[in-house]
Structure formats: C-alpha cells, structure tokens
Design a protein around this motif. Structure first.
Motif, PDB file in Angstrom:
ATOM      1  N   ASP A  24      -4.205   5.774   9.358  1.00 12.81           N
ATOM      2  CA  ASP A  24      -4.043   4.317   9.337  1.00 12.81           C
ATOM      3  C   ASP A  24      -4.714   3.601  10.508  1.00 12.81           C
ATOM      4  O   ASP A  24      -4.427   2.437  10.774  1.00 12.81           O
ATOM      5  CB  ASP A  24      -2.568   3.936   9.266  1.00 12.81           C
TER       6      ASP A  24
ATOM      7  N   TRP B 114      -9.191   5.189   5.051  1.00 10.68           N
ATOM      8  CA  TRP B 114      -8.238   4.406   5.838  1.00 10.68           C
ATOM      9  C   TRP B 114      -7.171   3.861   4.908  1.00 10.68           C
ATOM     10  O   TRP B 114      -7.469   3.359   3.818  1.00 10.68           O
ATOM     11  CB  TRP B 114      -8.939   3.252   6.546  1.00 10.68           C
TER      12      TRP B 114
ATOM     13  N   CYS C 126       0.861  -1.183   0.000  1.00  8.86           N
ATOM     14  CA  CYS C 126       0.000   0.000   0.000  1.00  8.86           C
ATOM     15  C   CYS C 126       0.897   1.233   0.000  1.00  8.86           C
ATOM     16  O   CYS C 126       1.774   1.364   0.850  1.00  8.86           O
ATOM     17  CB  CYS C 126      -0.911  -0.003   1.226  1.00  8.86           C
TER      18      CYS C 126
ATOM     19  N   LYS D 143      -3.232   1.634   4.819  1.00 10.89           N
ATOM     20  CA  LYS D 143      -2.288   0.840   5.589  1.00 10.89           C
ATOM     21  C   LYS D 143      -1.058   1.685   5.900  1.00 10.89           C
ATOM     22  O   LYS D 143      -0.855   2.754   5.334  1.00 10.89           O
ATOM     23  CB  LYS D 143      -1.908  -0.416   4.812  1.00 10.89           C
ATOM     24  N   ARG D 144      -0.229   1.169   6.794  1.00 10.93           N
ATOM     25  CA  ARG D 144       0.944   1.915   7.238  1.00 10.93           C
ATOM     26  C   ARG D 144       1.841   2.301   6.060  1.00 10.93           C
ATOM     27  O   ARG D 144       2.443   3.377   6.048  1.00 10.93           O
ATOM     28  CB  ARG D 144       1.722   1.064   8.250  1.00 10.93           C
TER      29      ARG D 144
END
Length: 390
Positions: free
Chosen positions: A305, A344, A225, A346-347
């Motif tokens: 996140d 949202w 991501c 991901k990291r």
C-alpha cells in the motif's frame, strides 16, 4: 570545475560496501546535520573506511565496535542507514531531489542556500554545550525541527542581521516592530507572532507524538478497496509495516494466500527504526520477498500500500535515490521468480498484513508459520473471504 564545491555540498554517499567512503572526511550519514559524524573519534579511526564498520559476512553494522567508537547520537544515526544484503557499490546521491539525480533547478536552489549559509556553520562537536546537543538530537520530533533548533542555537538562520553581515541586505530592522533589530532571539521568541507560532508548534508536536502511537486495528474496513484473490494455481504476497516510535523499532508483516483465500504462509518480524515511511515500506518489501523465496513460493502477485515503493519496483530504470541499492536488491531477487504483477492497493485491500505488522509490537521473537491462520488477523481474513468471488 568551479561548480565542484557546490556539487559536493549537495551530495552524500549511499553506503554499499563502504570501501570507497572515508569515515571522517566524506559525507555518508543521510538525514543528519552535515551528513557526517558530529563528534570526534579516536585517532586510529580517523583514516578508516566505512567498510570497517560493516560485518561483510552478515551484511550488518558492527554495533559493538560503532558504540565504542562514536558518540551515541552519531552511532544511532549510523544504525539507521540500511545496508544491502549483497555486495552493492558505493554511490554518490544528489540529496536535493527525491530520485537522487541532479537537476539544474535543484542545483540553483542549492547554490542559493550555500550563498546564504556559507561560513556561518560551526561544529556541534565542542565540549561546551555537548549535553544540549545530546538532548536535542534525542528528541522525538521531526528531524527538520531538530535541524532548525540546531541552526537557531548557532545563529545561522537567515535573519536580517545575519543577511546584512553578508552584504545581502542593508535594513536590519524587524518589518513588524521597526524599533527592534531582527536578530534570531527576536525572531524566534520576542514578538507576538513568534510566541503564537511557538504555541502552534507545541500543538503540532503533541499531534505528531500522538500520531506515532499505533492504535488498535479498527473493526470497520473501508469497502472502497478490498483484497482480490489471485488466479487459480497462482499466489498473492501482501506486505506492510508498522513503525513503533516509542520502542525505536518497527514491525514487518507478510502473508501468502492462494486463489481460495487460504493462508499458505505468513511472517511477523521486528525491524529497525526508520527515517521515513518509504524506507520502512521498502525494507518490509525486501523481507517479504526473501520470505516468499525461503518458503518456496515463486509464482506471485505482489501487493503493497505504499505507492512510491510499488511504482519504483515496477520500472526497469536503475534507482539512484538513497534507497536505490535496496530497490535494486529486491529487483534482483525478483528476477529469479515468476512475478505476474506488482500492484499498489489502498489500505482496505491490505488490512490483513497491516494488522499483522501492528501485532509485532507485542512479540519478543519473530514468527513464521506455514498453512495456518494467525489469531490476530482472523477478522480481517474473514472480511477478505467475503469478496473472493467478486
């Protein structure tokens, strides 16, 4: 009306203005044994309201007054309660569910706990053992372990001996070692399984403490991501938080970039110590939204996140949880802006702000910059730039 004591035992006030909450008689300190101050206060404070502890102009706790009025453990628990920047209403929250709303299932489980624990609990506020409680509540371990230790010291764990006292069981013998009665001392310390559990608990605590240490950002960023640039003429706000348990504070990082990936503004801000990861992220989000308004960016795509926070901000239904007043404050601020979406990620798609938040550990003062690239995140920015046209 017969269920009213049960409802009261399972509820806690969510502090808004504090006008309706009594300092000594109401439950208003979440994530704390009994949800009330454990130690006595001066007589002149007994009838005061929680609003007397809040600076209504600055919307923060009156730290000096609270330190003078409460024992250190109680004061620190109060300081961890997040306050709204506006004039939020006090609200009762059902503690047995994450969303703060009563359900029949949660009420049933609460009723069972009350039946087992009723009349077993005694106060930790006695002079005897005061130093023990001071050390216990000050330990850097998960709160549930502190509560377990407190319950064990007061002999209110559901051992067979205690259950027999309340006519729930008749057999008081340990099911593993039939020749010993199952007292708290025996269950926690005596037999082999308990000793093995104590060893595993120590290993768990060591891992927990190590996990609280913020590590240096890794050079390898997951490609699963990545950050994507906003459309032309629009801007993207990313935010993140890092918790520094050893310093008893946190760090908020936020950055605003355009469609070319250029940095329009960023901030590095110290925050308070948090009770949970969700609380940390929602407070970071609030500060990031305030920052974007302050620097004049209102057409935004907002990314973070923490799935729970981004999901809660994406729905219109009122949030009744312990953090509901903070969520509603953020939503109120967003109504005055043109927000394209709340996403949202991901990291891997939020590494720049993650690096920023960690860098706050080394700062003395908060930092705000316009149209500049902060050195701590040059590598992460370069990585994001490689994916702008994807």
């Amino acid at each position: 009306m017969t269920a009213m004591p049960l409802l009261k035992s399972g509820c806690c006030w969510r502090v808004g203005s504090g006008d309706d909450i009594r300092i000594r008689k109401d439950k208003w300190i979440p994530n704390y044994p009994s949800n009330m101050a454990l130690h006595p206060v001066a007589e002149e404070v007994e009838e005061c309201m929680v609003s007397d502890l809040i600076d209504s102009d600055l919307h923060c706790w009156r730290r000096d007054f609270i330190m003078e009025t409460f024992q250190l453990n109680d004061a620190n628990a109060i300081f961890k309660i997040p306050l709204s920047r506006g004039r939020a209403m006090d609200s009762a929250v059902w503690l047995q569910t994450k969303n703060g709303v009563y359900s029949v299932r949660s009420g049933y489980h609460k009723a069972r706990k009350v039946m087992i624990n009723e009349s077993w609990v005694e106060s930790s506020s006695s002079v005897e053992g005061h130093q023990i409680w001071k050390v216990l509540w000050g330990l850097k371990i998960p709160s549930k372990l502190k509560v377990f230790g407190w319950r064990a010291c007061h002999e209110i764990l559901p051992t067979k001996v205690n259950l027999a006292k309340h006519k729930i069981l008749e057999d008081v013998m340990c099911h593993c070692y039939k020749r010993f009665t199952e007292t708290i001392l025996h269950a926690v310390w005596d037999y082999g399984a308990a000793q093995d559990l104590n060893k595993r608990a120590k290993e768990f605590l060591d891992k927990y403490r190590k996990a609280q240490v913020v590590l240096t950002p890794s050079n390898g960023i997951s490609g699963s991501c990545v950050w994507h640039a906003p459309p032309a003429e629009e801007f993207k706000l990313n935010f993140d938080v890092a918790v520094f348990s050893d310093q008893h504070n946190s760090g908020f990082g936020a950055i605003i970039r355009n469609s070319l990936g250029e940095v329009m503004a960023y901030m590095l801000v110290k925050g308070p110590h948090m009770n949970s990861s969700e609380e940390a992220d929602v407070l970071a989000c609030r500060r990031a939204v305030e920052f974007s308004r302050e620097v004049g960016f209102s057409r935004l795509i907002i990314e973070g996140d923490c799935l729970n926070v981004m999901r809660a901000l994406s729905v219109s239904i009122e949030n009744s949880s312990l953090l509901g007043h903070i969520y509603e404050e953020i939503k109120f601020n967003l109504r005055g802006m043109h927000v394209l979406s709340i996403n949202w990620v991901k990291r891997g798609g939020n590494m720049v702000t993650h690096t920023l938040a960690k860098h706050v550990r080394n700062l003395i003062d908060d930092l705000y910059w316009i149209e500049d690239t902060p050195p701590p995140m040059e590598d992460a920015l370069y990585y994001d730039s490689l994916h702008i046209n994807e």
